[in-house]
Design a protein around this motif. Sequence first.
Motif, PDB file in Angstrom:
ATOM      1  N   HIS A  16       0.869  -1.181   0.000  1.00  0.00           N
ATOM      2  CA  HIS A  16       0.000   0.000   0.000  1.00  0.00           C
ATOM      3  C   HIS A  16       0.912   1.239   0.000  1.00  0.00           C
ATOM      4  O   HIS A  16       1.966   1.218   0.648  1.00  0.00           O
ATOM      5  N   LYS A  76       6.539  -5.183   6.527  1.00  0.00           N
ATOM      6  CA  LYS A  76       5.490  -4.578   5.696  1.00  0.00           C
ATOM      7  C   LYS A  76       4.934  -5.601   4.704  1.00  0.00           C
ATOM      8  O   LYS A  76       3.724  -5.682   4.484  1.00  0.00           O
ATOM      9  N   GLU A 117       1.275  -7.292   4.587  1.00  0.00           N
ATOM     10  CA  GLU A 117       0.435  -7.174   3.382  1.00  0.00           C
ATOM     11  C   GLU A 117      -0.179  -8.529   3.017  1.00  0.00           C
ATOM     12  O   GLU A 117      -1.379  -8.612   2.739  1.00  0.00           O
ATOM     13  N   PHE A 146      -2.841  -9.458   5.486  1.00  0.00           N
ATOM     14  CA  PHE A 146      -4.060  -8.674   5.246  1.00  0.00           C
ATOM     15  C   PHE A 146      -4.842  -9.245   4.056  1.00  0.00           C
ATOM     16  O   PHE A 146      -6.059  -9.413   4.127  1.00  0.00           O
ATOM     17  N   TYR A 176       2.184  -0.889   9.756  1.00  0.00           N
ATOM     18  CA  TYR A 176       1.752  -0.963   8.356  1.00  0.00           C
ATOM     19  C   TYR A 176       0.242  -1.201   8.282  1.00  0.00           C
ATOM     20  O   TYR A 176      -0.478  -0.524   7.542  1.00  0.00           O
ATOM     21  N   LEU A 177      -0.238  -2.155   9.086  1.00  0.00           N
ATOM     22  CA  LEU A 177      -1.669  -2.493   9.038  1.00  0.00           C
ATOM     23  C   LEU A 177      -2.531  -1.298   9.431  1.00  0.00           C
ATOM     24  O   LEU A 177      -3.594  -1.067   8.836  1.00  0.00           O
ATOM     25  N   ARG A 227      -3.139   0.560   6.453  1.00  0.00           N
ATOM     26  CA  ARG A 227      -3.482  -0.236   5.265  1.00  0.00           C
ATOM     27  C   ARG A 227      -4.772   0.220   4.573  1.00  0.00           C
ATOM     28  O   ARG A 227      -4.963  -0.010   3.384  1.00  0.00           O
TER      29      ARG A 227
END
Length: 258
Positions: A106, A161, A165, A168, A252-253, A256
């Motif tokens: 992202h 990261k 990803e 996710f 990171y999340l 996101r």
Amino acid sequence: MAASENSSRDLGEFSKQINLDSVRDALIRQEDSIIFSLIERAQHPYNAPAYGNLAYGTSLVEFFVKEAEALHAKAGRYHNPEEVPFFPEDLPLSLIPPYIFPPVLHPAASSVNISKKIWDVYFKELLPLFTSNGDDGKYAPTLASDLICLQALSRRIHYGKFVAEVKFRDAPQDYSTHIHTKDKDALMKMLTFERVEEMVKKRVEKKAKVFGQQVTIEDKCGEVDYKVDPSVVSHMYGEWIMPLTKLVEVEYLLRRLD
Ligand SMILES: O=C(O)C(=O)C[C@]1(C(=O)O)C=C[C@@H](O)C=C1
């Protein structure tokens, strides 16, 4: 390959191929780089004068890493989303055309940078654990080894990261619930696999034994002397390297869905 040669179709395909197994394979491969870099640095004692403040307010290590990063930036190192500089301020532009990396992350990923934490952990916690006390005066090779350690650790930790990803993408609904409520603890719990962490610690200890042995022509019996204590490597992973990777995953999340 030049930028123009990676077609947008190839980039899209790569972005879809990445999965939890492939990112874990990348982390396993990076263990080798980290352990070899520690072995190299451990050839020298701690060498405190390399880290103390010089007369004009900076340290030799800060000067060394900043100058090295400026050179690497000119050669295009930071086009790669896996590479995060320690001193991103005032980096020169790359002199070579950018290689277009597959757009896996992202866009908010670029704002996740825990380099300062990694820097502090490396110098305050890790370095004293795997170097002997003393000063051999060889600061240039010492700092060159520090740079390789720092870069290997930063790449591994910020690789969180990519791990985040794929996690996710595997469970977008579940992660989104906690992202919307900014529930860091719930995210941390969801992305933690204790069994995997135990395996990582055992594997790095074994690798440190294999990579750090004195290899002789004759088979030797008795005590083996390792270049870096294998239990220290396992401890570093358990106490700092994996927790910092998980911190990157959470950070990171949280971005996101921006
Ligand atoms: O393999 C994963 O799932 C990761 O998130 C990586 C990692 C690690 O840092 O090695 C971090 C968290 C998990 O608990 C297990 C391992």
